[in-house]
Write a protein that holds these residues in place. Sequence first.
Motif, PDB file in Angstrom:
ATOM      1  N   THR A 164       0.831  -1.203   0.000  1.00  0.00           N
ATOM      2  CA  THR A 164       0.000   0.000   0.000  1.00  0.00           C
ATOM      3  C   THR A 164       0.862   1.248   0.000  1.00  0.00           C
ATOM      4  OG1 THR A 164      -1.755  -1.209   1.161  1.00  0.00           O
ATOM      5  CG2 THR A 164      -1.856   1.209   1.216  1.00  0.00           C
ATOM      6  N   ILE A 165       1.930   1.230   0.783  1.00  0.00           N
ATOM      7  CA  ILE A 165       2.862   2.366   0.799  1.00  0.00           C
ATOM      8  C   ILE A 165       3.414   2.583  -0.603  1.00  0.00           C
ATOM      9  CG2 ILE A 165       5.092   3.211   1.650  1.00  0.00           C
ATOM     10  CD1 ILE A 165       4.491   1.630   4.262  1.00  0.00           C
ATOM     11  N   GLN A 166       3.869   1.511  -1.233  1.00  0.00           N
ATOM     12  CA  GLN A 166       4.425   1.635  -2.578  1.00  0.00           C
ATOM     13  C   GLN A 166       3.370   2.119  -3.576  1.00  0.00           C
ATOM     14  OE1 GLN A 166       6.766  -1.585  -4.101  1.00  0.00           O
ATOM     15  NE2 GLN A 166       7.999  -1.749  -2.245  1.00  0.00           N
ATOM     16  N   ALA A 167       2.153   1.639  -3.468  1.00  0.00           N
ATOM     17  CA  ALA A 167       1.091   2.067  -4.386  1.00  0.00           C
ATOM     18  C   ALA A 167       0.840   3.570  -4.235  1.00  0.00           C
ATOM     19  CB  ALA A 167      -0.187   1.274  -4.125  1.00  0.00           C
ATOM     20  N   ARG A 168       0.808   4.046  -3.000  1.00  0.00           N
ATOM     21  CA  ARG A 168       0.617   5.482  -2.755  1.00  0.00           C
ATOM     22  C   ARG A 168       1.758   6.295  -3.374  1.00  0.00           C
ATOM     23  NH1 ARG A 168      -0.761   5.487   3.717  1.00  0.00           N
ATOM     24  NH2 ARG A 168      -2.851   4.573   3.581  1.00  0.00           N
ATOM     25  N   LEU A 169       2.963   5.820  -3.183  1.00  0.00           N
ATOM     26  CA  LEU A 169       4.128   6.547  -3.698  1.00  0.00           C
ATOM     27  C   LEU A 169       4.190   6.494  -5.223  1.00  0.00           C
ATOM     28  CD1 LEU A 169       6.692   5.521  -0.961  1.00  0.00           C
ATOM     29  CD2 LEU A 169       5.844   7.832  -1.428  1.00  0.00           C
ATOM     30  N   ARG A 170       3.837   5.349  -5.810  1.00  0.00           N
ATOM     31  CA  ARG A 170       3.786   5.272  -7.277  1.00  0.00           C
ATOM     32  C   ARG A 170       2.838   6.332  -7.827  1.00  0.00           C
ATOM     33  NH1 ARG A 170       3.376  -0.124  -6.230  1.00  0.00           N
ATOM     34  NH2 ARG A 170       5.260  -1.271  -6.667  1.00  0.00           N
ATOM     35  N   LYS A 171       1.677   6.439  -7.210  1.00  0.00           N
ATOM     36  CA  LYS A 171       0.681   7.413  -7.659  1.00  0.00           C
ATOM     37  C   LYS A 171       1.223   8.829  -7.503  1.00  0.00           C
ATOM     38  CE  LYS A 171      -4.103   8.823  -7.083  1.00  0.00           C
ATOM     39  NZ  LYS A 171      -5.364   8.609  -6.396  1.00  0.00           N
ATOM     40  N   ALA A 172       1.826   9.120  -6.356  1.00  0.00           N
ATOM     41  CA  ALA A 172       2.346  10.464  -6.077  1.00  0.00           C
ATOM     42  C   ALA A 172       3.478  10.835  -7.050  1.00  0.00           C
ATOM     43  CB  ALA A 172       2.846  10.549  -4.635  1.00  0.00           C
ATOM     44  N   LEU A 173       4.251   9.839  -7.477  1.00  0.00           N
ATOM     45  CA  LEU A 173       5.392  10.089  -8.353  1.00  0.00           C
ATOM     46  C   LEU A 173       5.059   9.857  -9.843  1.00  0.00           C
ATOM     47  CD1 LEU A 173       8.173   8.464  -6.154  1.00  0.00           C
ATOM     48  CD2 LEU A 173       7.799  10.913  -6.556  1.00  0.00           C
ATOM     49  N   GLY A 174       3.815   9.522 -10.121  1.00  0.00           N
ATOM     50  CA  GLY A 174       3.404   9.342 -11.504  1.00  0.00           C
ATOM     51  C   GLY A 174       3.934   8.091 -12.167  1.00  0.00           C
ATOM     52  N   VAL A 175       4.053   7.025 -11.381  1.00  0.00           N
ATOM     53  CA  VAL A 175       4.536   5.751 -11.907  1.00  0.00           C
ATOM     54  C   VAL A 175       3.330   4.831 -12.069  1.00  0.00           C
ATOM     55  CG1 VAL A 175       5.991   3.726 -11.471  1.00  0.00           C
ATOM     56  CG2 VAL A 175       6.752   5.996 -10.747  1.00  0.00           C
ATOM     57  N   ALA A 176       3.057   4.415 -13.274  1.00  0.00           N
ATOM     58  CA  ALA A 176       1.942   3.487 -13.518  1.00  0.00           C
ATOM     59  C   ALA A 176       2.290   2.137 -12.932  1.00  0.00           C
ATOM     60  CB  ALA A 176       1.686   3.364 -15.015  1.00  0.00           C
ATOM     61  N   SER A 177       1.306   1.506 -12.314  1.00  0.00           N
ATOM     62  CA  SER A 177       1.573   0.178 -11.741  1.00  0.00           C
ATOM     63  C   SER A 177       0.816  -0.896 -12.444  1.00  0.00           C
ATOM     64  CB  SER A 177       1.236   0.150 -10.263  1.00  0.00           C
ATOM     65  OG  SER A 177      -0.077   0.592 -10.024  1.00  0.00           O
TER      66      SER A 177
END
Length: 143
Positions: free
Chosen positions: A130-143
């Motif tokens: 969840t932490i990584q998903a939040r950070l991906r979104k904040a940094l504009g990284v598609a998951s």
Amino acid sequence: MRDVKHIPLDQRRSHFRNLAALAGKDAHIADAEKGALAYIAAKWGLSDRDIAESNTNPNAIDVIVPDTRELCFQQLYDLVEMMIIDEVMKRDEKALCQALAGKLGFPPEAVDRIAHGIADGNRQGVEEQTIQARLRKALGVAS
């Protein structure tokens, strides 16, 4: 994220070398850092020989930028996690993380954003995914 063992060996070695260099930046590798390195080496499918090469000759492996933004994010996340694992953000470790962030295609500020995201998530008892998903979104990284 795809299984990391399918990532080319040279990329996995490069990532581990960067982590080992960061852990040893202050000339002392704390027990928490040793544990994290052992965990990552196993997760990334590295042999004892790969680990020894990183420790005895860290400059022998070139820095290799992964071919996807997701893998670049994962490497930067691991680096930041290694930087703060001892709960101290040392200036020289942060400078190395910021330099590697640039090579991985992220601005230097991403290091602080990830560090704060990890710390906040840990305080809240949030799972790493969840932490990584939040950070991906904040940094504009598609998951």
